[in-house]
Design a protein around this motif. Sequence first.
Motif, PDB file in Angstrom:
ATOM      1  N   ARG A 134       0.819  -1.207   0.000  1.00  0.00           N
ATOM      2  CA  ARG A 134       0.000   0.000   0.000  1.00  0.00           C
ATOM      3  C   ARG A 134       0.863   1.272   0.000  1.00  0.00           C
ATOM      4  O   ARG A 134       0.396   2.339  -0.369  1.00  0.00           O
ATOM      5  CB  ARG A 134      -0.970   0.001   1.164  1.00  0.00           C
ATOM      6  CG  ARG A 134      -0.367   0.180   2.524  1.00  0.00           C
ATOM      7  CD  ARG A 134      -1.444   0.387   3.590  1.00  0.00           C
ATOM      8  NE  ARG A 134      -2.234  -0.813   3.826  1.00  0.00           N
ATOM      9  CZ  ARG A 134      -3.455  -0.994   3.349  1.00  0.00           C
ATOM     10  NH1 ARG A 134      -4.010  -0.063   2.590  1.00  0.00           N
ATOM     11  NH2 ARG A 134      -4.129  -2.100   3.626  1.00  0.00           N
ATOM     12  N   ASP A 135       2.145   1.132   0.408  1.00  0.00           N
ATOM     13  CA  ASP A 135       3.030   2.290   0.443  1.00  0.00           C
ATOM     14  C   ASP A 135       3.734   2.531  -0.891  1.00  0.00           C
ATOM     15  O   ASP A 135       4.244   3.627  -1.132  1.00  0.00           O
ATOM     16  CB  ASP A 135       4.081   2.110   1.556  1.00  0.00           C
ATOM     17  CG  ASP A 135       3.448   2.035   2.944  1.00  0.00           C
ATOM     18  OD1 ASP A 135       2.436   2.724   3.152  1.00  0.00           O
ATOM     19  OD2 ASP A 135       3.969   1.282   3.796  1.00  0.00           O
ATOM     20  N   ILE A 136       3.789   1.524  -1.732  1.00  0.00           N
ATOM     21  CA  ILE A 136       4.491   1.682  -3.022  1.00  0.00           C
ATOM     22  C   ILE A 136       3.542   1.606  -4.219  1.00  0.00           C
ATOM     23  O   ILE A 136       3.959   1.804  -5.353  1.00  0.00           O
ATOM     24  CB  ILE A 136       5.598   0.613  -3.184  1.00  0.00           C
ATOM     25  CG1 ILE A 136       4.984  -0.789  -3.247  1.00  0.00           C
ATOM     26  CG2 ILE A 136       6.623   0.716  -2.066  1.00  0.00           C
ATOM     27  CD1 ILE A 136       5.989  -1.880  -3.634  1.00  0.00           C
ATOM     28  N   MET A 137       2.294   1.316  -3.968  1.00  0.00           N
ATOM     29  CA  MET A 137       1.344   1.117  -5.074  1.00  0.00           C
ATOM     30  C   MET A 137       0.943   2.430  -5.714  1.00  0.00           C
ATOM     31  O   MET A 137       1.046   3.511  -5.112  1.00  0.00           O
ATOM     32  CB  MET A 137       0.087   0.389  -4.578  1.00  0.00           C
ATOM     33  CG  MET A 137      -0.790   1.243  -3.682  1.00  0.00           C
ATOM     34  SD  MET A 137      -2.231   0.314  -3.073  1.00  0.00           S
ATOM     35  CE  MET A 137      -3.132   1.602  -2.199  1.00  0.00           C
ATOM     36  N   ILE A 138       0.489   2.344  -6.954  1.00  0.00           N
ATOM     37  CA  ILE A 138      -0.137   3.472  -7.639  1.00  0.00           C
ATOM     38  C   ILE A 138      -1.604   3.494  -7.246  1.00  0.00           C
ATOM     39  O   ILE A 138      -2.329   2.514  -7.436  1.00  0.00           O
ATOM     40  CB  ILE A 138       0.008   3.318  -9.169  1.00  0.00           C
ATOM     41  CG1 ILE A 138       1.484   3.317  -9.561  1.00  0.00           C
ATOM     42  CG2 ILE A 138      -0.743   4.425  -9.902  1.00  0.00           C
ATOM     43  CD1 ILE A 138       1.732   3.004 -11.020  1.00  0.00           C
ATOM     44  N   HIS A 139      -2.042   4.604  -6.666  1.00  0.00           N
ATOM     45  CA  HIS A 139      -3.402   4.668  -6.131  1.00  0.00           C
ATOM     46  C   HIS A 139      -4.453   4.911  -7.219  1.00  0.00           C
ATOM     47  O   HIS A 139      -5.554   4.362  -7.152  1.00  0.00           O
ATOM     48  CB  HIS A 139      -3.489   5.773  -5.068  1.00  0.00           C
ATOM     49  CG  HIS A 139      -2.687   5.478  -3.834  1.00  0.00           C
ATOM     50  ND1 HIS A 139      -3.218   4.852  -2.730  1.00  0.00           N
ATOM     51  CD2 HIS A 139      -1.381   5.711  -3.540  1.00  0.00           C
ATOM     52  CE1 HIS A 139      -2.282   4.717  -1.799  1.00  0.00           C
ATOM     53  NE2 HIS A 139      -1.148   5.242  -2.272  1.00  0.00           N
ATOM     54  N   GLU A 140      -4.107   5.754  -8.174  1.00  0.00           N
ATOM     55  CA  GLU A 140      -5.063   6.093  -9.228  1.00  0.00           C
ATOM     56  C   GLU A 140      -4.978   5.033 -10.324  1.00  0.00           C
ATOM     57  O   GLU A 140      -4.196   5.153 -11.265  1.00  0.00           O
ATOM     58  CB  GLU A 140      -4.781   7.486  -9.788  1.00  0.00           C
ATOM     59  CG  GLU A 140      -4.868   8.603  -8.768  1.00  0.00           C
ATOM     60  CD  GLU A 140      -6.265   8.715  -8.187  1.00  0.00           C
ATOM     61  OE1 GLU A 140      -7.236   8.471  -8.931  1.00  0.00           O
ATOM     62  OE2 GLU A 140      -6.382   9.036  -6.985  1.00  0.00           O
ATOM     63  N   VAL A 141      -5.770   3.991 -10.193  1.00  0.00           N
ATOM     64  CA  VAL A 141      -5.731   2.882 -11.145  1.00  0.00           C
ATOM     65  C   VAL A 141      -6.786   3.091 -12.234  1.00  0.00           C
ATOM     66  O   VAL A 141      -7.959   3.326 -11.923  1.00  0.00           O
ATOM     67  CB  VAL A 141      -5.984   1.534 -10.443  1.00  0.00           C
ATOM     68  CG1 VAL A 141      -5.843   0.389 -11.436  1.00  0.00           C
ATOM     69  CG2 VAL A 141      -5.020   1.347  -9.284  1.00  0.00           C
TER      70      VAL A 141
END
Length: 455
Positions: A203-210
């Motif tokens: 959750r800290d390295i993911m791209i949030h706007e998918v």
Amino acid sequence: MEVRKQRVLAETVQRLIHRGATANVRKILGKTHPADVASIFPSLVLHEQRKVFDLLETEAARAEVLVELKPDVYVPLLQSYEPAAVLPVLKEVEADDLADILGNLPEEQSQEILKRLDQKETEQVEDLMRYGEDTAGGIMNPHFFALHGDTTVEEAIRSLRENKDTEDVEMAFYVYVVNDVGQLEGVVSLRQLVMSPPGARLRDIMIHEVISVRVDMDQEEVARLVARYNFLAVPVLDQSNKILGIVTVDDVIDVLREEATEDILKMAGAGEEVAETVSFWSNIRGRFPYLIASCAGGILAALAMTPFRERLGEFGLLALFIPVVLGMGGNVGTQSSTIVVRGLTTGVVQLGRSLGSVARELAVGLLLGMFYGAVVGLAAGGIAGGLYYGLVVGGALAASMVLAALVGALAPLTLARLHLDPAAATGPVVRACVDLLSTVTYFALALLLAGTFAG
């Protein structure tokens, strides 16, 4: 594969089959890519197709060839086998491709195969078959890799290596991050995963706007989205944002090819499928409705000419120039409609901002009409021997090209606003409308100027 090489391969395989040289055929097939093997099947008769299919080395190889075949080829091929005989092959086919195959088979055979599949496979395939054939749900693959946001990078990599289901994932380039109920929260690329610290949480390295698609989105819209952003895969979500599957780039390529073929055929008024892939009568049915437009347009044009026949008898030379007026107008109309349809397909033309596209086509039609109207008008004056003929032919040609550009631009936009396929507005439909308008304009201008010159 090049057409020439494909023909040589087909002829070689046929010759070896007839000689009974199965070992040589098997050797050739083993060195040939599955897509190239599939390309020769339409050139073979059924018993030859079965021979080639049976000589492929593994069930996986047969499955790879099977998914490359068109329905008109694989349906009779599969029908020639007992369900139990093809079951091992179908088990090697990805769920999304299997759903398409079973959807094209007769209901009885399809249900018989579904009964023989594992419960999990059956549920996946039946779920996919519930969605529309031309929707994201209909082309998605239910196998994907998803992990909870609290998973660390080290745990994620270990899971990728050790999870036995990973081998079923068609595109393992992305790890989708989900919450406790399976709702999509983000995405991590494989490159990003291996470059991040082992203790970091997803959750800290993911791209949030998918960027994702809904399960009921049209496949053409999905294809445009994937092409626009250069994705390898795009997640498919339900109404509650739960991830159901992914649409991969190979499926998108198939969709783009199918949609482009369909649009080209519709624009030519030749139906929606290539003639070689459908039956003779299906080909007739596909073309028939489009020719009604041409037929009706011709009859209406003839009717439009009847009020002018008495007055125009004395100007019979005008008939010499009807083909050029109708031909030039029809060409401009087809050009404009094709450009607008292509713009709608690629997203360059937006329905909410289409006025600029119409104005541009109108301006193009006006400039082309002025130029060719002058050229043809001078030619008509010289051939017919009078200024009257030059003015009528030149003026009518210019007006015809302007009207054609307007009709060609507006027709597909109108159909798109009505949620119909804009490609259907090209070809015979536009030409019929343009012929009618050009005929009326031509003879109305002839009568108008006849009075002026008579006076």
